[in-house]
Design a protein around this motif. Structure first.
Motif, mmCIF file in Angstrom:
data_model
loop_
_atom_site.group_PDB
_atom_site.id
_atom_site.type_symbol
_atom_site.label_atom_id
_atom_site.label_comp_id
_atom_site.label_asym_id
_atom_site.label_seq_id
_atom_site.Cartn_x
_atom_site.Cartn_y
_atom_site.Cartn_z
ATOM 1 N N ILE A 49 0.924 -1.588 0.173
ATOM 2 C CA ILE A 49 0.134 0.214 -0.589
ATOM 3 C C ILE A 49 1.028 1.230 0.097
ATOM 4 C CG2 ILE A 49 0.124 0.229 2.531
ATOM 5 C CD1 ILE A 49 -2.741 0.628 1.677
ATOM 6 N N PHE A 143 -7.694 -5.279 13.835
ATOM 7 C CA PHE A 143 -8.417 -4.327 12.281
ATOM 8 C C PHE A 143 -9.480 -3.339 12.731
ATOM 9 C CE2 PHE A 143 -9.516 -3.594 8.235
ATOM 10 C CZ PHE A 143 -8.557 -3.623 7.097
ATOM 11 N N GLU A 151 -10.161 6.472 11.577
ATOM 12 C CA GLU A 151 -11.732 7.446 11.258
ATOM 13 C C GLU A 151 -11.363 8.146 12.294
ATOM 14 O OE1 GLU A 151 -15.277 5.212 11.617
ATOM 15 O OE2 GLU A 151 -15.335 3.751 9.809
ATOM 16 N N ASP A 155 -11.473 12.126 10.682
ATOM 17 C CA ASP A 155 -11.847 13.266 10.767
ATOM 18 C C ASP A 155 -11.754 14.369 11.647
ATOM 19 O OD1 ASP A 155 -14.156 11.605 9.938
ATOM 20 O OD2 ASP A 155 -14.846 11.202 12.290
ATOM 21 N N ALA A 214 -12.263 11.034 -6.736
ATOM 22 C CA ALA A 214 -12.947 10.085 -6.011
ATOM 23 C C ALA A 214 -12.127 9.145 -5.050
ATOM 24 C CB ALA A 214 -14.251 9.354 -6.392
ATOM 25 N N VAL A 215 -11.323 8.460 -6.075
ATOM 26 C CA VAL A 215 -10.096 7.894 -5.929
ATOM 27 C C VAL A 215 -9.443 7.493 -4.727
ATOM 28 C CG1 VAL A 215 -8.068 6.516 -6.516
ATOM 29 C CG2 VAL A 215 -9.657 6.946 -8.031
ATOM 30 N N LEU A 218 -11.206 7.482 -1.288
ATOM 31 C CA LEU A 218 -10.893 6.550 -0.648
ATOM 32 C C LEU A 218 -9.879 5.830 -0.168
ATOM 33 C CD1 LEU A 218 -12.828 3.809 0.155
ATOM 34 C CD2 LEU A 218 -11.568 3.427 -1.616
ATOM 35 N N LEU A 219 -8.703 6.243 -1.113
ATOM 36 C CA LEU A 219 -7.362 5.545 -0.945
ATOM 37 C C LEU A 219 -6.411 6.592 -0.162
ATOM 38 C CD1 LEU A 219 -4.956 3.633 -2.522
ATOM 39 C CD2 LEU A 219 -4.582 6.088 -3.290
ATOM 40 N N LYS A 222 -7.701 4.777 3.316
ATOM 41 C CA LYS A 222 -7.687 2.917 3.776
ATOM 42 C C LYS A 222 -5.487 3.016 3.482
ATOM 43 C CE LYS A 222 -11.072 0.439 1.679
ATOM 44 N NZ LYS A 222 -11.556 1.294 2.550
ATOM 45 N N LEU A 225 -5.389 3.829 7.387
ATOM 46 C CA LEU A 225 -6.074 3.155 8.259
ATOM 47 C C LEU A 225 -4.702 1.271 7.956
ATOM 48 C CD1 LEU A 225 -7.510 0.843 9.482
ATOM 49 C CD2 LEU A 225 -9.329 0.606 7.367
ATOM 50 N N TYR A 229 -2.847 0.167 11.022
ATOM 51 C CA TYR A 229 -2.646 -1.563 11.620
ATOM 52 C C TYR A 229 -1.486 -2.338 11.185
ATOM 53 C CZ TYR A 229 -4.190 -6.116 10.766
ATOM 54 O OH TYR A 229 -3.743 -7.436 11.243
ATOM 55 N N GLU B 13 -4.353 -8.945 5.920
ATOM 56 C CA GLU B 13 -3.982 -10.320 6.766
ATOM 57 C C GLU B 13 -3.988 -11.000 6.089
ATOM 58 O OE1 GLU B 13 -7.740 -9.361 8.113
ATOM 59 O OE2 GLU B 13 -7.413 -9.192 9.812
ATOM 60 N N VAL B 43 -5.669 3.844 -11.879
ATOM 61 C CA VAL B 43 -6.032 3.324 -10.836
ATOM 62 C C VAL B 43 -7.586 4.067 -10.162
ATOM 63 C CG1 VAL B 43 -6.000 4.594 -7.788
ATOM 64 C CG2 VAL B 43 -4.076 4.947 -9.209
ATOM 65 N N ALA B 44 -8.416 2.593 -10.159
ATOM 66 C CA ALA B 44 -9.829 2.969 -9.645
ATOM 67 C C ALA B 44 -10.058 2.153 -8.563
ATOM 68 C CB ALA B 44 -10.375 1.172 -10.861
ATOM 69 N N LEU B 45 -11.460 3.108 -8.693
ATOM 70 C CA LEU B 45 -12.174 2.366 -7.215
ATOM 71 C C LEU B 45 -12.597 1.035 -7.132
ATOM 72 C CD1 LEU B 45 -14.682 5.378 -5.692
ATOM 73 C CD2 LEU B 45 -11.848 4.810 -5.150
ATOM 74 N N PHE B 68 -9.119 -1.029 -3.040
ATOM 75 C CA PHE B 68 -8.772 -0.116 -5.047
ATOM 76 C C PHE B 68 -7.464 -0.727 -5.632
ATOM 77 C CE2 PHE B 68 -5.849 1.192 -1.283
ATOM 78 C CZ PHE B 68 -5.060 1.355 -2.361
ATOM 79 N N LEU B 79 -6.349 -4.625 -3.559
ATOM 80 C CA LEU B 79 -5.367 -4.209 -2.575
ATOM 81 C C LEU B 79 -6.971 -4.617 -1.457
ATOM 82 C CD1 LEU B 79 -2.872 -1.432 -1.820
ATOM 83 C CD2 LEU B 79 -2.893 -4.124 -1.638
ATOM 84 N N HIS B 81 -10.320 -4.969 1.884
ATOM 85 C CA HIS B 81 -10.200 -5.736 3.624
ATOM 86 C C HIS B 81 -10.240 -6.725 3.691
ATOM 87 C CE1 HIS B 81 -10.068 -0.704 5.686
ATOM 88 N NE2 HIS B 81 -9.389 -0.579 4.678
#
Lengths: 288, 137
Positions: A49, A143, A151, A155, A214-215, A218-219, A222, A225, A229, B13, B43-45, B68, B79, B81
């Motif tokens: 990631i 997790f 989160e 925020d 949009a990407v 979300l990215l 993630k 997170l 983790y 995991e 890169v796509a959702l 994504f 990737l 969850h």
């Protein structure tokens, strides 16, 4: 020269301590094997990631997104991950000193999110602003904890409660080498990825589907997170590793001390016997 | 013989899938998105739904959580969850999660919780869908 009774008592107390350190060693090693399992499973995702996000930054000429735009460095937040307990060698000390020296260089207000009781006590004592919402996450990293943490931090960042977010954790380089690290999580900057190598070099701009915003919306959560983790898992594994080594050394030291005292005890016992014999011989000689 | 490309599907995991495939299809925010060899870097959702992988001429399906996908010249990485093969899905658990989420959505507490329960519902339904289709086959 101590008397035999005193030496015996000392041997007994050292034996008791040795039992405790031995038990802690065994507990730490069983926890470590579980932690390493999690670490190995998570390692690929953690590295992937990060390299993916770096790849995206490198191949996107300009990113106009709240998570990327610098806001200055007035208000910094730190997420510091340490242990709940001591007795693990220099583990807590190393990560906390790394955090402290970074924090001391910062001008402006500092807010510290702590994981682990040792971290909380340390920064409270130093008089910092400590937020202990995440205290529980030191034992048994999972997790769900990480999701709650990510989160809440996102925020707070979105509501403009901080300008920068750093994470301080113990990076597991190998089973014998763990180093504390400070990484800037927000705003996302290329400098935070210096230690990440890209698998392949190519020159092309990336296409975003459906849209860059949009990407990235979300990215980046993630990514945070995943990072949190991974950092929790690596810190936990490092702590168990450190505790195992510390307790192993303590047990060995106890063994050495017991062996030494045992010799002293034997000498003292022999001295007593010799003394008694010579007294008896003296008595016999006096009778003749 | 279709040409192949390298695909990795990774969760926090475990490494779910890694290997050469002919095609992969995911749900994106606006419908299905299929990738074959030579796709432009992207890169796509990835939306909650079904992940379809074609390998050696055969399609396999898995239930996938939000995530994504990065398409690179050398390989494609997904990737997420969580990703599960049909045989790993626990129907009872998914069913229970679905009912729980529906109940929560009915109570309408806050916008945030509403979105959360909607996402939980979508996850449960994606799992049930994959499982059902697999059992019919």
């Amino acid at each position: 020269m101590y008397s035999t009774v005193e030496i015996k008592r000392r041997i007994r107390t050292i034996r008791q301590t040795r039992q405790i350190t031995k038990a802690m060693y065994l507990i730490a090693s069983s926890k470590l094997s579980r932690a390493m399992e999690k670490y190995r499973a998570n390692h690929v995702y953690f590295e992937k990631i990060r390299s993916t996000v770096k790849d995206i930054i490198v191949h996107s000429p300009e990113i106009d997104h709240p998570f990327f735009v610098p806001r200055g460095n007035e208000r910094a937040s730190y997420l510091v991950i340490a242990g709940n307990k001591g007795l693990c060698g220099a583990y807590n000390h190393n990560v906390l000193q790394t955090a402290l020296s970074h924090i001391q260089q910062h001008r402006g207000s500092v807010n510290i999110f702590v994981v682990g009781q040792v971290a909380r006590d340390f920064f409270k004592r130093k008089g910092y602003n400590v937020n202990d919402d995440f205290l529980y996450a030191a034992e048994n990293p999972n997790f769900h904890y990480s999701r709650d943490m990510a989160e809440q931090l996102i925020d707070a960042y979105s509501q403009n409660e901080m300008d920068e977010l750093y994470i301080v954790y113990t990076h597991m380089e190998s089973t014998v080498k763990q180093t504390p690290k400070v990484i800037k999580l927000l705003p996302v900057e290329l400098s935070a990825f210096r230690d990440v190598s890209l698998d392949v070099e190519y020159r092309a701009d990336i296409l975003y589907h459906p849209s860059p915003k949009a990407v990235l919306d979300l990215l980046i959560p993630k990514y945070l997170l995943g990072f949190i983790y991974g950092a929790l898992i690596q810190s936990f594994a490092s702590e168990q590793q450190a505790r195992m080594m510390a307790m192993d050394t303590a047990t060995k030291n106890a063994d050495d001390m017991i062996a030494e005292l045992q010799i002293k005890y034997n000498q003292a016992r022999q001295a007593v016997i010799t003394n008694e014999i010579s007294e008896i011989m003296g008595g016999v000689a006096a009778l003749e | 013989m279709a040409s192949e490309f390298y695909l990795e599907v990774i969760t926090p995991e475990r490494t779910f899938f890694r290997g050469n495939v002919e095609m992969v299809i995911v749900n994106s925010s606006d419908g299905e998105l299929g990738i074959i060899k030579g796709h432009v870097p992207m890169v796509a959702l990835v939306a909650i739904g079904t992940l379809k992988i074609k390998q050696n001429g055969k399609w396999r399906e898995a239930a996938i959580n939000e995530g994504f996908m990065e398409v690179r010249p050398d390989k494609t990485i997904i990737l997420s969850h969580s990703v599960e093969w049909p045989e790993e899905i626990d129907v009872k658990r998914a069913q229970a999660a679905l009912e729980r989420a529906q109940e929560r959505a009915r109570q309408r507490r806050s916008m945030k919780e509403y979105y959360q329960s909607k996402a939980a519902m979508a996850r449960a339904m994606a799992r049930l869908k994959v499982k059902k289709r697999y059992n019919i086959d």
